[in-house]
Motif scaffolding. Structure first.
Motif, PDB file in Angstrom:
ATOM      1  N   ILE A 147      42.396  28.388  48.935  1.00  0.00           N
ATOM      2  CA  ILE A 147      42.221  27.791  50.162  1.00  0.00           C
ATOM      3  C   ILE A 147      40.992  28.449  50.713  1.00  0.00           C
ATOM      4  O   ILE A 147      40.021  27.439  51.338  1.00  0.00           O
ATOM      5  CB  ILE A 147      43.134  28.481  51.288  1.00  0.00           C
ATOM      6  CG1 ILE A 147      44.669  28.092  51.081  1.00  0.00           C
ATOM      7  CG2 ILE A 147      42.809  28.367  52.645  1.00  0.00           C
ATOM      8  CD1 ILE A 147      44.937  26.754  51.073  1.00  0.00           C
ATOM      9  N   SER A 148      40.122  29.532  50.228  1.00  0.00           N
ATOM     10  CA  SER A 148      39.052  29.973  50.891  1.00  0.00           C
ATOM     11  C   SER A 148      38.074  30.800  49.978  1.00  0.00           C
ATOM     12  O   SER A 148      37.298  31.440  50.521  1.00  0.00           O
ATOM     13  CB  SER A 148      39.541  30.670  52.214  1.00  0.00           C
ATOM     14  OG  SER A 148      40.168  31.813  52.084  1.00  0.00           O
ATOM     15  N   HIS A 149      38.479  30.621  48.597  1.00  0.00           N
ATOM     16  CA  HIS A 149      37.710  31.750  47.789  1.00  0.00           C
ATOM     17  C   HIS A 149      37.907  32.988  47.929  1.00  0.00           C
ATOM     18  O   HIS A 149      36.963  33.980  48.070  1.00  0.00           O
ATOM     19  CB  HIS A 149      36.277  31.292  47.671  1.00  0.00           C
ATOM     20  CG  HIS A 149      36.044  29.725  47.043  1.00  0.00           C
ATOM     21  ND1 HIS A 149      36.768  29.087  46.256  1.00  0.00           N
ATOM     22  CD2 HIS A 149      35.290  28.690  47.754  1.00  0.00           C
ATOM     23  CE1 HIS A 149      36.347  27.931  46.150  1.00  0.00           C
ATOM     24  NE2 HIS A 149      35.601  27.589  47.028  1.00  0.00           N
ATOM     25  N   THR A 150      38.914  33.267  48.831  1.00  0.00           N
ATOM     26  CA  THR A 150      39.110  34.878  49.098  1.00  0.00           C
ATOM     27  C   THR A 150      40.364  35.535  48.462  1.00  0.00           C
ATOM     28  O   THR A 150      41.097  36.312  48.878  1.00  0.00           O
ATOM     29  CB  THR A 150      39.346  34.976  50.687  1.00  0.00           C
ATOM     30  OG1 THR A 150      40.486  34.243  50.939  1.00  0.00           O
ATOM     31  CG2 THR A 150      38.221  34.376  51.416  1.00  0.00           C
ATOM     32  N   GLY A 151      40.399  35.490  46.969  1.00  0.00           N
ATOM     33  CA  GLY A 151      41.187  36.138  46.202  1.00  0.00           C
ATOM     34  C   GLY A 151      41.138  37.593  45.541  1.00  0.00           C
ATOM     35  O   GLY A 151      41.690  38.241  45.216  1.00  0.00           O
ATOM     36  N   GLY A 152      39.906  38.160  46.281  1.00  0.00           N
ATOM     37  CA  GLY A 152      39.395  39.419  45.673  1.00  0.00           C
ATOM     38  C   GLY A 152      40.342  40.418  46.359  1.00  0.00           C
ATOM     39  O   GLY A 152      41.002  41.243  45.462  1.00  0.00           O
ATOM     40  N   PRO A 153      40.764  40.829  47.296  1.00  0.00           N
ATOM     41  CA  PRO A 153      41.652  41.952  47.969  1.00  0.00           C
ATOM     42  C   PRO A 153      42.888  41.905  47.268  1.00  0.00           C
ATOM     43  O   PRO A 153      43.547  42.918  46.740  1.00  0.00           O
ATOM     44  CB  PRO A 153      41.633  41.530  49.679  1.00  0.00           C
ATOM     45  CG  PRO A 153      40.366  40.762  49.860  1.00  0.00           C
ATOM     46  CD  PRO A 153      39.990  39.891  48.785  1.00  0.00           C
ATOM     47  N   PRO A 154      43.980  40.467  47.131  1.00  0.00           N
ATOM     48  CA  PRO A 154      44.725  40.627  46.860  1.00  0.00           C
ATOM     49  C   PRO A 154      44.848  40.969  45.052  1.00  0.00           C
ATOM     50  O   PRO A 154      45.574  41.926  44.519  1.00  0.00           O
ATOM     51  CB  PRO A 154      45.586  39.298  46.305  1.00  0.00           C
ATOM     52  CG  PRO A 154      44.927  38.622  47.668  1.00  0.00           C
ATOM     53  CD  PRO A 154      43.474  39.271  47.712  1.00  0.00           C
ATOM     54  N   PHE A 155      43.718  40.481  44.339  1.00  0.00           N
ATOM     55  CA  PHE A 155      43.445  41.019  42.920  1.00  0.00           C
ATOM     56  C   PHE A 155      43.191  42.434  42.869  1.00  0.00           C
ATOM     57  O   PHE A 155      43.869  43.204  42.044  1.00  0.00           O
ATOM     58  CB  PHE A 155      42.179  40.211  42.396  1.00  0.00           C
ATOM     59  CG  PHE A 155      41.882  40.628  41.314  1.00  0.00           C
ATOM     60  CD1 PHE A 155      42.408  40.324  40.085  1.00  0.00           C
ATOM     61  CD2 PHE A 155      40.625  41.597  40.784  1.00  0.00           C
ATOM     62  CE1 PHE A 155      41.910  40.328  38.493  1.00  0.00           C
ATOM     63  CE2 PHE A 155      40.556  42.251  39.629  1.00  0.00           C
ATOM     64  CZ  PHE A 155      41.046  41.615  38.444  1.00  0.00           C
ATOM     65  N   GLN A 156      42.555  43.084  43.868  1.00  0.00           N
ATOM     66  CA  GLN A 156      42.134  44.543  43.687  1.00  0.00           C
ATOM     67  C   GLN A 156      43.358  45.318  43.943  1.00  0.00           C
ATOM     68  O   GLN A 156      43.521  46.474  43.608  1.00  0.00           O
ATOM     69  CB  GLN A 156      41.113  44.971  44.814  1.00  0.00           C
ATOM     70  CG  GLN A 156      39.758  44.408  44.452  1.00  0.00           C
ATOM     71  CD  GLN A 156      38.548  44.950  45.303  1.00  0.00           C
ATOM     72  OE1 GLN A 156      38.902  45.346  46.474  1.00  0.00           O
ATOM     73  NE2 GLN A 156      37.376  44.731  44.732  1.00  0.00           N
ATOM     74  N   ILE A 157      44.321  44.887  44.964  1.00  0.00           N
ATOM     75  CA  ILE A 157      45.528  45.720  45.313  1.00  0.00           C
ATOM     76  C   ILE A 157      46.248  46.092  44.031  1.00  0.00           C
ATOM     77  O   ILE A 157      46.986  47.114  43.994  1.00  0.00           O
ATOM     78  CB  ILE A 157      46.467  44.941  46.304  1.00  0.00           C
ATOM     79  CG1 ILE A 157      45.550  45.066  47.700  1.00  0.00           C
ATOM     80  CG2 ILE A 157      47.502  45.664  46.570  1.00  0.00           C
ATOM     81  CD1 ILE A 157      46.284  44.339  48.827  1.00  0.00           C
ATOM     82  N   TYR A 158      46.468  44.895  43.356  1.00  0.00           N
ATOM     83  CA  TYR A 158      47.062  45.099  41.819  1.00  0.00           C
ATOM     84  C   TYR A 158      46.224  46.172  40.662  1.00  0.00           C
ATOM     85  O   TYR A 158      46.928  47.003  40.195  1.00  0.00           O
ATOM     86  CB  TYR A 158      47.605  43.921  41.249  1.00  0.00           C
ATOM     87  CG  TYR A 158      48.371  44.090  39.936  1.00  0.00           C
ATOM     88  CD1 TYR A 158      49.678  44.724  40.071  1.00  0.00           C
ATOM     89  CD2 TYR A 158      47.809  43.761  38.891  1.00  0.00           C
ATOM     90  CE1 TYR A 158      50.344  44.963  38.771  1.00  0.00           C
ATOM     91  CE2 TYR A 158      48.497  43.733  37.400  1.00  0.00           C
ATOM     92  CZ  TYR A 158      49.888  44.624  37.561  1.00  0.00           C
ATOM     93  OH  TYR A 158      50.340  44.699  36.424  1.00  0.00           O
ATOM     94  N   VAL A 159      45.047  45.680  40.855  1.00  0.00           N
ATOM     95  CA  VAL A 159      44.073  46.094  39.543  1.00  0.00           C
ATOM     96  C   VAL A 159      43.706  47.499  39.988  1.00  0.00           C
ATOM     97  O   VAL A 159      43.441  48.375  39.058  1.00  0.00           O
ATOM     98  CB  VAL A 159      43.228  45.173  39.308  1.00  0.00           C
ATOM     99  CG1 VAL A 159      42.376  45.740  38.170  1.00  0.00           C
ATOM    100  CG2 VAL A 159      43.703  43.879  38.836  1.00  0.00           C
TER     101      VAL A 159
END
Length: 255
Positions: A147-159
Motif C-alpha cells: 500500500i505505501s512501502h511502510t513494511g518496516g515496523p511489522p517486520f521489526q516487531i517480529y525480527v
C-alpha cells in the motif's frame, strides 16, 4: 506536480535520501517516511508508484552488501505471509480512495511512532519465534509495503526481539524487502503506477537513493544518532498527524 518545482524537488530529495540511509541500516524504520513525505506534494498512490523503482535500485546495493549475512530461517517463515499480504493489498487497492491511502499511511506512521515509544518489543523479547507469529507479521509487512512501502515496523516487531547481530539483521531485512518489492512490480504495472510520468520521476530520483545508501554505509559507524533520532521522531510524529488529518478530511468529510 512539475518535476522542476523547487518545493517538490526539495521534498523528494529529502524523502529518497532518508530511505537510502535507512536501507544502509543507518536510520532503521525511518525509511518508511518516504511515501508519507512524498504524499505532501503528490497523491499517495503516485508516491508509492514512484518510490518502487527507486527502492529496487537501492535493494540491489543492500543485497550485494549483505549477501553473505542473512537468516534464511526467518525469510522462510515470513515470506509466505508477505505473499498473502501483497495479494491482499493488490485486491484492496482499487476500492480504496486516495484519501483512504493517505489516512492509512498516516495511521501506520503513527503506529510506528507508538511502537518506538511503547515497550512492546521488550515484552516480546525471549518469546519463541513461532511460525504463526512470523506469518502474521510477514503478512502485515507485505500488506503495508504494498500500500505505501511502510513494511518496516511489522517486520521489526517480529525480527528485532530475536536479537540478531546488526549485520545479520540488515542482511535479512535487505533480502526480505528486495523480494517483496520485486513481487510488487507486476501488480503496480497493472494498476497503472508504473506509467511514463512516474518512471521519469523515479529515474531522476534513483541516483539520489544510491547516494543515500552509499552515504549510509559510510556513516553508519561514524555518527552518534541520539539527538538525530529525538528530532527525527518528533518530525515524523508531526508528519503523521498531518497525513491523518488530511486523509480523514477526505474520507469522512469529502474535503
Amino acid at each position: 506536480m512539475p518535476i522542476f518545482d523547487p518545493y517538490f524537488v526539495t521534498v523528494a530529495v529529502i524523502a529518497v535520501l532518508v530511505v537510502g540511509l535507512s536501507k544502509a541500516g543507518l536510520l532503521g524504520s525511518l525509511g518508511m517516511v518516504g511515501v508519507p513525505l512524498l504524499s505532501l506534494v503528490m497523491p499517495a498512490r503516485d508516491a508509492a508508484g514512484i518510490m518502487l523503482p527507486v527502492l529496487l535500485a537501492m535493494d540491489v546495493i543492500a543485497v550485494w552488501t549483505y549477501r553473505k549475512e542473512v537468516d534464511w530461517r526467518i525469510l522462510r517463515i515470513m515470506l509466505p505471509g508477505a505473499a498473502v499480504g501483497t495479494l491482499l493489498g493488490w485486491a484492496l487497492w482499487s476500492v480504496v480512495s486516495d484519501a483512504g491511502v493517505l489516512l492509512f499511511v498516516g495511521v501506520v506512521t503513527l503506529l510506528f511512532i507508538l511502537d518506538a515509544l511503547l515497550p512492546l518489543r521488550k515484552k516480546l523479547e525471549g518469546l519463541p519465534p513461532s511460525r504463526l507469529w512470523g506469518n502474521f507479521w510477514g503478512g502485515f509487512a507485505g500488506f503495508t509495503s504494498f500500500i505505501s512501502h511502510t513494511g518496516g515496523p511489522p517486520f521489526q516487531i517480529y525480527v528485532l526481539p530475536q536479537r540478531l547481530t546488526p549485520a545479520i539483521y540488515s542482511g535479512t531485512s535487505a533480502f526480505f524487502f528486495a523480494i517483496v518489492n520485486s513481487a510488487k512490480l507486476i501488480p503496480y504495472f497493472f494498476l497503472g503506477q508504473l506509467n511514463v510520468h512516474n518512471l521519469q520521476l523515479s529515474a531522476a530520483l534513483i541516483p539520489v537513493g544510491i547516494i543515500g545508501v552509499l552515504a549510509g554505509v559510510w556513516l553508519v559507524r561514524r555518527i552518534s544518532m541520539k539527538w538525530f533520532y529525538l528530532i527525527a521522531y518528533w518530525l515524523v510524529f508531526l508528519l503523521a498527524l498531518k497525513l491523518v488529518w488530511d486523509g480523514a478530511r477526505g474520507v469522512f468529510w469529502g474535503l
